[in-house]
Design a protein around this motif. Structure first.
Motif, short mmCIF file in Angstrom:
data_model
loop_
_atom_site.label_atom_id
_atom_site.label_comp_id
_atom_site.label_asym_id
_atom_site.label_seq_id
_atom_site.Cartn_x
_atom_site.Cartn_y
_atom_site.Cartn_z
N UNK A 170 51.97 46.84 73.11
CA UNK A 170 52.54 45.89 71.99
C UNK A 170 51.47 45.58 70.91
N UNK A 171 50.23 46.02 71.29
CA UNK A 171 49.09 45.85 70.35
C UNK A 171 49.12 47.32 69.49
N UNK A 172 49.52 48.14 69.94
CA UNK A 172 49.69 49.64 69.48
C UNK A 172 50.90 49.54 68.23
N UNK A 173 51.95 48.74 68.61
CA UNK A 173 53.23 48.70 67.90
C UNK A 173 52.80 47.66 66.48
N UNK A 174 51.66 46.62 66.96
CA UNK A 174 51.49 45.83 65.88
C UNK A 174 50.72 46.81 64.79
N UNK A 175 49.61 47.38 65.20
CA UNK A 175 48.97 48.36 64.52
C UNK A 175 49.68 49.40 63.48
N UNK A 176 50.77 49.89 64.10
CA UNK A 176 51.57 50.81 63.34
C UNK A 176 52.69 49.86 62.35
N UNK A 177 52.83 48.86 62.85
CA UNK A 177 53.64 48.21 61.86
C UNK A 177 52.63 47.63 60.51
N UNK A 178 51.52 47.59 60.89
CA UNK A 178 50.38 47.23 59.79
C UNK A 178 50.53 48.14 59.04
N UNK A 179 50.37 49.58 59.56
CA UNK A 179 50.35 50.92 58.66
C UNK A 179 51.58 50.87 57.79
N UNK A 180 52.50 50.82 58.46
CA UNK A 180 53.67 50.68 57.43
C UNK A 180 53.69 49.76 56.41
N UNK A 181 53.14 48.54 56.49
CA UNK A 181 53.26 47.49 55.35
C UNK A 181 52.12 48.10 54.61
N UNK A 182 50.98 48.66 55.02
CA UNK A 182 50.13 49.19 54.10
C UNK A 182 50.70 50.15 52.99
N UNK A 183 51.52 51.25 53.60
CA UNK A 183 52.03 52.08 53.06
C UNK A 183 53.14 51.55 51.65
N UNK A 184 53.84 50.57 52.08
CA UNK A 184 54.88 49.84 51.30
C UNK A 184 53.98 49.32 50.25
N UNK A 185 52.66 48.60 50.53
CA UNK A 185 51.80 48.10 49.55
C UNK A 185 51.52 49.08 48.48
N UNK A 186 51.10 50.18 48.87
CA UNK A 186 50.53 51.28 48.18
C UNK A 186 51.69 51.70 47.06
N UNK A 187 52.81 51.68 47.33
CA UNK A 187 54.02 52.25 46.42
C UNK A 187 54.23 50.93 45.68
N UNK A 188 54.32 49.90 45.95
CA UNK A 188 54.24 48.63 45.37
C UNK A 188 53.44 48.52 44.18
N UNK A 189 52.09 48.74 44.46
CA UNK A 189 51.11 48.47 43.67
C UNK A 189 51.00 49.60 42.68
N UNK A 190 51.49 51.04 42.54
CA UNK A 190 51.24 51.79 41.75
C UNK A 190 52.53 52.16 41.20
N UNK A 191 53.97 51.50 41.39
CA UNK A 191 55.07 51.76 40.94
C UNK A 191 55.68 50.32 40.45
N UNK A 192 56.76 50.29 39.70
CA UNK A 192 57.48 49.02 39.36
C UNK A 192 58.36 48.57 40.49
N UNK A 193 58.70 49.39 41.47
CA UNK A 193 59.83 48.93 42.58
C UNK A 193 59.09 47.93 43.24
N UNK A 194 59.93 46.89 43.85
CA UNK A 194 59.78 45.83 44.30
C UNK A 194 59.76 46.22 45.94
N UNK A 195 58.56 45.37 46.76
CA UNK A 195 58.56 45.69 48.28
C UNK A 195 59.74 45.80 48.89
N UNK A 196 60.76 44.87 48.64
CA UNK A 196 61.99 44.87 49.59
C UNK A 196 62.76 46.32 49.46
N UNK A 197 62.87 46.69 48.18
CA UNK A 197 63.58 47.78 48.06
C UNK A 197 62.83 48.94 48.43
N UNK A 198 61.26 49.14 48.71
CA UNK A 198 60.72 50.15 49.18
C UNK A 198 60.77 50.08 50.63
#
Length: 205
Positions: free
Chosen positions: A26-54
């Protein structure tokens, strides 16, 4: 433009997707989910696309992360290549699109050419398998392999489709504005090389 951030985001997304596929703890799953959120944050920060669509388009796949496959049909008539005008950007491209589950690459090429240009074709041979990252395409959130398949016309007539606004044949020295997301001038020139050299070996990245 420096797009290193995009490569990092894609790599983080791939690691998280594959990790979520195989992780049991369960802890590994949480870490991978956090990595996925970070990848979304990166794209959201550098583009005009909102996080939900990303999240829906870029970070919603499951299973082992693999590249997407784009199929392009290459059709010649009277030493001119078949191109379709894309409604999305008004530029021109070899007919084609994403590969479909349940269809072979050749079947996709035949389907896409019919839907986008109106012509009935038969697949003849594979010309090239190219990795988009090597060929000057605009940055995008996916890792894409492009397959170019030579096809010959056996029927039909020029007709636009849902995604196309015009259909025409062009000589190498009279090409229209190309849709660089879909194909580059270098790639079109390579296709004409196959017209001049029918026995040219398949190009493989």
């Amino acid at each position: 433009m420096d797009t290193k951030w995009l490569e990092w985001a894609k790599q983080i997304q791939a690691i998280s997707q594959t990790g979520l596929t195989y992780a049991k703890d369960v802890y590994d799953i949480e870490r991978y989910e956090e990595l996925r959120r970070i990848s979304v944050d990166i794209l959201s920060n550098y583009t005009s696309v909102n996080k939900e669509k990303i999240s829906l388009t870029f970070a919603s796949d499951s299973g082992y992360a693999t590249p997407k496959v784009d199929i392009r049909g290459v059709v010649f008539r009277e030493n001119k290549v078949l191109l379709v005008q894309e409604k999305m950007d008004g530029a021109w491209a070899l007919p084609g699109g994403w590969s479909d589950i349940g269809l072979s690459p050749s079947e996709v090429a035949v389907k896409e050419i019919k839907e986008e240009s109106g012509f009935d074709v038969v697949p003849m041979r594979l010309l090239a398998v190219l990795d988009k990252k090597f060929h000057g395409h605009p940055p995008e959130p996916y890792h894409v392999y492009k397959m170019f398949i030579r096809c010959d016309i056996i029927g039909g007539q020029a007709e636009t489709g849902v995604e196309t606004s015009a259909v025409d044949f062009f000589a190498i020295d009279a090409l229209p504005e190309l849709s660089l997301e879909r194909n580059t001038l270098e790639q079109i020139k390579i296709m004409f090389e196959f017209l001049e050299q029918p026995d040219k070996e398949v190009i493989l990245d």
